[in-house]
Design an enzyme around this catalytic site. Structure first.
Site: not given
Ligand code: UD2
Length: 302
Positions: A32, A51-52, A138, A199, A206, A266, A268
């Protein structure tokens, strides 16, 4: 095969479409364009803009397709907290529309993009038997979509395979939202000569998996005779990398002008996330793109 790719104009979708075309398949994209872009769709693929949640449109698009890669979704965790009903409508009910259309049209196989978010904050390396603890709408919407996949596998014999992606990164991932993936944001900042923001203390880790490897996982799930219907497979590298290590790599790649500032953690935020992908590796998939090569590609392009 003739393959339908929902969400095929998006980040993971467009790379997957390219991989499918390169493997000799014909592709119809269903999108979409809410977050994807028509320009991401290769000229050799057909594009249906719909749209799905539009059942008639899904039914029309799936006709003649032997398999579907189902990526169309609302993927933002914060958006899901603000708009849980919309998230469930697109991610869960949208999957129901897709599966029902697949059943009626005789589309033999459906591959769903699910997420490591279904594990929540459970500690340790996550394999597919790990406890499930979705913490946000989500994650719940995707876990319910996985359950629908199992239902259609058992009740109707649709070959339904769910892939739980860990942190996917690579070219064409959007960097323009505060909730975009950390690597997309940092590499965009690096290219623009801007400060990036960490953050918390940066010690969180990760499991970053390249979109090129994810596209190959999708191709494998769509085509492998060994992929088990009704099952879930992690798509992960098994390696945990801290944000601080990424900052060091980016400084090596970009130079001393690359810099960052710290901001409060952040709410959570999960401290550590790492996936075990042995089950997918048994099918023959192995991650091929190392993180430093992937970061170098991201810093150079665009
Ligand atoms: C990922 C997925 C989300 C969900 C989650 C499940 C992405 C974009 N999001 O969230 O959809 O599946 O995993 O656990 O893949 N951070 C910074 N600076 C920034 C942005 C992020 O320090 O500008 C940190 C953030 O606080 C976190 C880490 O980087 O500790 C990864 O953040 P993210 O938003 O890329 O992905 P995540 O693991 O929160």
């Amino acid at each position: 095969m003739h393959i339908l790719v929902t969400g095929g104009a998006g980040f993971i979708g467009s790379h997957s479409v390219a991989a499918l075309l390169a493997d000799g398949h014909t592709v119809r994209v269903f999108d979409n364009l809410s977050s994807g872009q028509a320009a991401n769709v290769p000229a050799e693929a057909e594009l249906v803009i719909a749209d799905i949640t539009d059942h008639a449109a899904v039914e029309a698009a799936i006709r003649g397709c032997a398999a579907t890669l189902h990526l169309a979704a609302l993927v933002s965790v914060p958006q899901s907290l603000e708009q849980p009903i919309e998230t469930l409508a697109v991610n869960t009910t949208g999957t129901a529309h897709l599966l029902e259309a697949a059943r009626r049209a005789g589309c033999a196989r459906v591959v769903l993009a699910s997420t490591c978010a279904v594990y929540g904050d459970i500690p340790g390396v996550k394999d597919e038997q790990a406890p499930l603890r979705p913490l946000v709408p989500y994650a719940t919407s995707k876990l319910m979509a996985e359950e629908l996949m199992r239902c259609y596998a058992r009740s109707y014999g649709v070959q339904a395979i769910s892939l739980r992606y860990f942190n996917v990164y690579g070219p064409r991932q959007r960097a323009d939202s505060p909730y975009s993936g950390v690597l997309a944001r940092w590499c965009a900042a690096a290219r623009a000569g801007q400060l990036c923001r960490v953050f918390g203390d940066g010690e969180q880790t990760r499991d970053f998996v390249s979109v090129h490897d994810v596209a190959r996982a999708n191709l494998m799930a769509l085509t492998s005779p060994a992929a088990v219907s009704g099952e879930v497979y992690n798509v992960a590298t098994g390696r945990a990398t801290s944000l601080n290590d990424i900052l060091t790599t980016l400084r090596d790649l970009v130079g001393p002008q690359f810099s960052w500032e710290h901001a409060p953690a952040r709410t959570g935020d999960i401290p550590h996330s790492r996936g075990d992908s042995a089950r997918l590796q048994d099918l023959g998939w192995h991650p091929q793109v190392g993180l430093s090569a992937g970061l170098a590609e991201l810093v150079m392009i665009r």
